[in-house]
Design an enzyme around this catalytic site. Structure first.
Site, PDB file in Angstrom:
ATOM      1  N   CYS A  67       0.840  -1.195   0.000  1.00 37.35           N
ATOM      2  CA  CYS A  67       0.000   0.000   0.000  1.00 37.35           C
ATOM      3  C   CYS A  67       0.880   1.252   0.000  1.00 37.35           C
ATOM      4  O   CYS A  67       1.357   1.696   1.048  1.00 37.35           O
ATOM      5  CB  CYS A  67      -0.930   0.003   1.222  1.00 37.35           C
ATOM      6  SG  CYS A  67      -1.916   1.501   1.392  1.00 37.35           S
TER       7      CYS A  67
ATOM      8  N   CYS B 179      -0.375   4.179   2.075  1.00 39.32           N
ATOM      9  CA  CYS B 179      -0.145   4.088   3.519  1.00 39.32           C
ATOM     10  C   CYS B 179       1.312   4.403   3.879  1.00 39.32           C
ATOM     11  O   CYS B 179       1.576   5.072   4.867  1.00 39.32           O
ATOM     12  CB  CYS B 179      -0.442   2.670   4.018  1.00 39.32           C
ATOM     13  SG  CYS B 179      -2.091   2.087   3.666  1.00 39.32           S
ATOM     14  N   ASP B 180       2.246   3.898   3.092  1.00 40.53           N
ATOM     15  CA  ASP B 180       3.623   3.812   3.573  1.00 40.53           C
ATOM     16  C   ASP B 180       4.663   4.683   2.856  1.00 40.53           C
ATOM     17  O   ASP B 180       5.833   4.689   3.234  1.00 40.53           O
ATOM     18  CB  ASP B 180       4.087   2.347   3.523  1.00 40.53           C
ATOM     19  CG  ASP B 180       3.192   1.453   4.375  1.00 40.53           C
ATOM     20  OD1 ASP B 180       2.577   1.977   5.321  1.00 40.53           O
ATOM     21  OD2 ASP B 180       3.106   0.250   4.098  1.00 40.53           O
TER      22      ASP B 180
END
Lengths: 113, 302
Positions: free
Chosen positions: B131, B134-135
């Site tokens: 993801c 997200c990261d």
């Protein structure tokens, strides 16, 4: 219901030593590193919050928004979120990355607390 | 045990739209899903959803969710393990509960494919990521790579380009024909991004964290993070007891979103539709809910 004990706190780089490392000498502290833009984080957070309440102080949930914990996340090499770390006596004793369903979180708690 | 009119499996754009329509038809509906928005919140930016020039996937998810929350639709955060046809109803089992409904709409989408390499699990969140939304922020001034050549790989590369100092895009082919042309142009114009074509990743190397990767060309690449965007497939495990008809790995549906099993409908990425986008998932979700409504009406009139 009145809460006798604080079960959930907010942490940042400034208070991490006191609220997590020092405090974990008395009670296990579970740090939840999360961010607004991370949907798995937003799914996991309410699960952790309700379990923190249910466990009535057996651990304290420390919520760390990654915007406020840049130094800490870098120190602990957090590269992926949600990232959950259990601290006892100032040290990480268990951790997981990614969202989990409630039952799995409960299992993880019971195994490691 | 309570019998719902409709259980929707999944809460991506297809599931949320099905729920919206079903609730407005006053059907008694339950949504079961572990991830709100499905893969939609992973879209850093959405540029092709009518009415928004640009919106983040997470924001769009929140808006869709708000809309059905206002209609008091029940959503359970549970993992569905099986769907089974009973005499009059369908039984949906989750890891801890069991539910009954007259009709089912499957909108469980797709799961991201893995590279299936040694250490992939070990380095999850420690250099291996699925993801980018997200990261990405953890890779400020770092060196990263994206594996894949589709829209999600291009979006991931662009997003990472905003943080990392260098982004490689590793793709097994040369022609990026699965990706939107405008998106590919943006990637190609970004000086931080470099393509490596005609190779696969064959080895993930590192001690506690990912440190480097080996390519099928034998070249070794030192990296801080690898973002895997090599496509995705439906999780068919939960439909095992149903014996649904598939086209390749996707559930075959007609233009009413009916599967070959009466009472079971499917919408969104899990189906054999030709285009897998948020807008098409929404459209199919609406049609599926309408088909369910019609069938329930007919049964009442009988």
């Amino acid at each position: 219901m009145a809460k006798n004990k604080e079960t959930q706190i907010e942490i940042n780089d400034e208070n991490f030593r006191e609220k997590v490392l020092e405090a974990s000498k008395n009670t296990p502290i579970i740090v939840d590193f999360w961010a607004e833009w991370c949907m798995p984080c937003l799914m996991l957070s309410p699960i952790l919050e309700s379990l923190a309440e249910e466990y009535q102080g057996k651990f304290i949930l420390a919520k760390g928004n990654t915007d406020d914990t840049k130094e800490t996340t870098s120190k602990y090499k957090v590269q992926g979120i949600p990232n959950v770390k259990m601290f006892k006596n100032g040290k990480i004793v268990a951790e997981f990355v990614g969202s989990l369903p409630e039952d799995s979180v409960r299992e993880w708690l019971d195994k490691n607390l | 045990m309570k019998i719902y009119d409709l259980i929707i499996i999944g809460a991506g754009p297809a599931g949320l739209t099905s729920a919206l329509y079903a609730a407005r038809y006053r059907l008694d509906v339950l949504v079961i899903s572990t991830i709100l928005g499905g893969t939609m919140p992973e879209a850093h930016k959405v540029w092709n959803f009518p009415s928004y020039n640009e919106i983040s996937g997470i924001e769009l998810t929140k808006k869709m969710y708000e809309q059905i929350k206002n209609l008091n639709v029940e959503i359970k955060n549970e993992i569905v393990t099986s769907i089974e046809k009973k005499k009059e109803t369908f039984e949906i089992k989750t890891q801890k509960n069991s539910y009954q409904s007259k009709k089912v709409i499957i909108t469980s989408g797709r799961e991201k494919a893995k590279l299936n390499l040694k250490n992939e699990e070990k380095f999850l969140g420690k250099g291996i990521h699925y993801c980018a939304t997200c990261d990405s922020t953890f890779y400020k001034n770092k060196i990263v790579a994206v594996v894949g050549g589709g829209n999600s790989a291009m979006s991931a590369a662009l997003l990472l380009g905003g943080y990392a100092k260098k982004v490689y895009v590793i793709y097994r082919g040369t022609e990026l024909k699965n990706a939107e042309k405008m998106l590919v142009e943006q990637v190609k114009n970004n000086k931080k991004i470099e393509f490596i074509f005609n190779v696969n990743v064959v080895e993930l190397i590192g001690k506690d964290n990912l440190e480097s990767i080996k390519l099928s060309s034998d070249k070794k690449l030192a990296l801080d993070g690898l973002f895997i965007e090599v496509g995705s497939l439906p999780n068919k495990e939960i439909f095992k007891k149903l014996k649904l008809e598939y086209e390749k790995d996707f559930i075959k549906v007609n233009n009413k979103q009916e599967t070959d099993i009466k009472g079971i409908f499917a919408a969104g990425d899990v189906t054999n539709n030709p285009l897998k986008q948020i807008i098409t998932a929404c459209g199919e979700g609406a049609i599926a809910a309408y088909s369910v409504y019609l069938e329930i009406q007919q049964n009442l009139e009988r």
